[in-house]
Design an enzyme around this catalytic site. Structure first.
Site, PDB file in Angstrom:
ATOM      1  N   ASN A   1     -10.030  -6.651  42.286  1.00 11.64           N
ATOM      2  CA  ASN A   1     -11.406  -6.945  41.934  1.00 11.64           C
ATOM      3  C   ASN A   1     -11.765  -8.363  42.385  1.00 11.64           C
ATOM      4  O   ASN A   1     -10.944  -9.079  42.944  1.00 11.64           O
ATOM      5  CB  ASN A   1     -11.614  -6.753  40.427  1.00 11.64           C
TER       6      ASN A   1
ATOM      7  N   HIS B   1       5.321 -26.348  42.161  1.00 12.24           N
ATOM      8  CA  HIS B   1       5.598 -27.667  42.749  1.00 12.24           C
ATOM      9  C   HIS B   1       6.932 -28.171  42.199  1.00 12.24           C
ATOM     10  O   HIS B   1       7.234 -28.007  41.023  1.00 12.24           O
ATOM     11  CB  HIS B   1       4.499 -28.677  42.391  1.00 12.24           C
TER      12      HIS B   1
ATOM     13  N   ALA C   1      -5.777  -8.689  29.509  1.00 10.00           N
ATOM     14  CA  ALA C   1      -6.589  -9.788  30.038  1.00 10.00           C
ATOM     15  C   ALA C   1      -6.113 -11.127  29.493  1.00 10.00           C
ATOM     16  O   ALA C   1      -5.772 -11.258  28.319  1.00 10.00           O
ATOM     17  CB  ALA C   1      -8.054  -9.563  29.672  1.00 10.00           C
TER      18      ALA C   1
END
Length: 181
Positions: free
Chosen positions: A77, A107, A155
């Site tokens: 999406n 990192h 979510a």
């Protein structure tokens, strides 16, 4: 009218970025507008299966010696981002909600004598997402994670450890479920 012409040109250009790299294999791919594909000339491989669909504002980065595999029937999406410095694999028929992020790297940093983040040095580990998964909006998947087949990631979750097959993750609680129900 002009914006439609520009959108069509931009789509054709981004498809050419994918198709013109000698280490890519592209099945049938439908893309929306304002997608951005950055592929190193020296990437290991990019494979995109059949019936794959990217909505709008998808960002895909594949660096030198990295491999990206996207299975048949995958849907991303709006605003999804795949950042591949090592290896990312997405199984067939997997759905991404809006703003899903995949990072197979972090990192590097030093802690002694003082804390310092190294801007251009990375530690990497592969990401593997199984088939028939659904990653809800705003999910972030971090390096070294395997998500099994038939999983639902709720979510807003940040996935930093493996998720077994047939698991639902909601607010970092893993629930084994029967995918039929």
């Amino acid at each position: 009218m002009l914006h439609l012409i520009l959108e069509k040109f931009q789509r054709k250009y981004q498809l050419s970025v994918l198709k013109n790299n000698r280490n890519t294999s592209i099945g049938s791919l439908k893309i929306g507008t304002n997608n951005h594909f950055i592929l190193s000339e020296k990437l290991e491989k990019v494979t995109i299966g059949a019936s794959v669909s990217f909505r709008n504002y998808i960002h895909i980065l594949v660096e030198k010696n990295a491999a990206l595999t996207i299975g048949d029937g995958v849907f991303m999406n709006n605003f999804c981002s795949v950042n591949c410095l090592d290896s990312i694999s997405i199984g067939e028929n997997t759905l991404f909600g809006e703003n899903v992020k995949l990072y197979d790297h972090n990192h590097r940093y030093t802690a002694v004598p003082e804390f310092k983040v190294l801007h251009s040095e990375f530690s990497t580990a592969p990401i593997k997402i199984g088939k028939n998964c659904w990653l809800g909006s705003n999910v972030t998947v971090l390096k070294g994670v395997s998500i099994g087949d038939n999983c639902i990631i709720g979510a807003g979750c940040t996935i930093f450890k493996d998720v077994p097959n047939n698991t639902k993750v909601i607010n970092q609680q893993q629930l084994i479920f029967n995918p039929v129900s």
